[in-house]
Design a protein around this motif. Structure first.
Motif, mmCIF file in Angstrom:
data_model
loop_
_atom_site.group_PDB
_atom_site.id
_atom_site.type_symbol
_atom_site.label_atom_id
_atom_site.label_comp_id
_atom_site.label_asym_id
_atom_site.label_seq_id
_atom_site.Cartn_x
_atom_site.Cartn_y
_atom_site.Cartn_z
ATOM 1 N N ASP A 70 0.831 -1.205 0.000
ATOM 2 C CA ASP A 70 0.000 0.000 0.000
ATOM 3 C C ASP A 70 0.864 1.254 0.000
ATOM 4 N N LEU A 71 1.963 1.204 0.704
ATOM 5 C CA LEU A 71 2.888 2.332 0.740
ATOM 6 C C LEU A 71 3.507 2.567 -0.640
ATOM 7 N N ALA A 84 6.139 20.516 -5.510
ATOM 8 C CA ALA A 84 6.003 20.967 -4.123
ATOM 9 C C ALA A 84 5.415 19.859 -3.246
ATOM 10 N N VAL A 85 4.402 19.177 -3.758
ATOM 11 C CA VAL A 85 3.784 18.085 -3.006
ATOM 12 C C VAL A 85 4.775 16.937 -2.855
ATOM 13 N N LYS A 86 5.500 16.628 -3.926
ATOM 14 C CA LYS A 86 6.518 15.571 -3.857
ATOM 15 C C LYS A 86 7.558 15.901 -2.796
ATOM 16 N N ALA A 87 7.995 17.164 -2.754
ATOM 17 C CA ALA A 87 9.001 17.575 -1.771
ATOM 18 C C ALA A 87 8.473 17.441 -0.346
ATOM 19 N N ASP A 88 7.198 17.791 -0.130
ATOM 20 C CA ASP A 88 6.587 17.630 1.190
ATOM 21 C C ASP A 88 6.410 16.162 1.548
ATOM 22 N N MET A 93 7.052 9.939 3.570
ATOM 23 C CA MET A 93 7.111 8.570 3.062
ATOM 24 C C MET A 93 8.332 7.834 3.612
ATOM 25 N N GLN A 94 9.458 8.550 3.713
ATOM 26 C CA GLN A 94 10.656 7.923 4.261
ATOM 27 C C GLN A 94 10.460 7.558 5.730
ATOM 28 N N ALA A 139 -0.959 9.465 6.370
ATOM 29 C CA ALA A 139 -0.313 9.785 5.096
ATOM 30 C C ALA A 139 -1.300 9.653 3.941
ATOM 31 N N ARG A 140 -2.117 8.629 3.979
ATOM 32 C CA ARG A 140 -3.116 8.441 2.925
ATOM 33 C C ARG A 140 -4.094 9.619 2.909
#
Length: 149
Positions: A70-71, A84-88, A93-94, A139-140
């Motif tokens: 799922d992750l 910007a969303v990817k950077a946040d 996620m890590q 996170a979801r």
């Protein structure tokens, strides 16, 4: 054993259904359903005895594998989002992956358990699983809020 197999099947189906995009349920409703199923599964995991430790570890590994898949799916959704969303999302996620790795290492330590420390081990694993699932659900929800369907 049949009941546990049915339970795993039911839980997997519930997670799948909750994870699907439903037109008639809001994200909050889906999250609440997922939390209820998680609590139910966690309670069942707490009932394992020392003699059933192999089954307990197998079930926890199965749940962790499903959570990691799922992750991966959540990470894939993030790839289609803005920079910007990817950077946040990257540190979030890590952190989730680190939590899952820590739980995996805890499960690998099952051989060091004995009857006297089994309940402590099991409680630690259950707490770790609850934490990972809660973090994943957060996170979801964050991803749902950031990425328009």
């Amino acid at each position: 054993m049949k009941n546990k197999a049915m339970f795993v099947t039911f839980l997997s189906s519930a997670v799948f259904v909750v994870g699907c995009d439903k037109n008639n349920q809001t994200a909050d409703q889906q999250l609440n359903n997922a939390k209820a199923e998680t609590e139910k599964a966690a309670q069942n995991m707490r009932d394992y005895t020392y003699a059933q430790k192999d089954e307990f570890v197998k079930e926890m590994r199965h749940q962790l594998d499903a959570l990691n898949k799922d992750l991966d799916n959540l990470s894939a959704k993030m790839q289609n989002s803005s920079d910007a969303v990817k950077a946040d999302a990257k540190p979030k996620m890590q952190a989730l992956r680190d939590q899952a790795d820590k739980l995996q290492k805890k499960l690998d330590d099952v051989q060091t358990t004995n009857e006297s420390n089994w309940n402590d081990f099991k409680a630690g694993v259950n707490k770790g699983m609850d934490n990972v699932k809660d973090s994943f659900n957060q996170a979801r929800q964050w991803v749902s809020d950031k990425i328009a369907p």
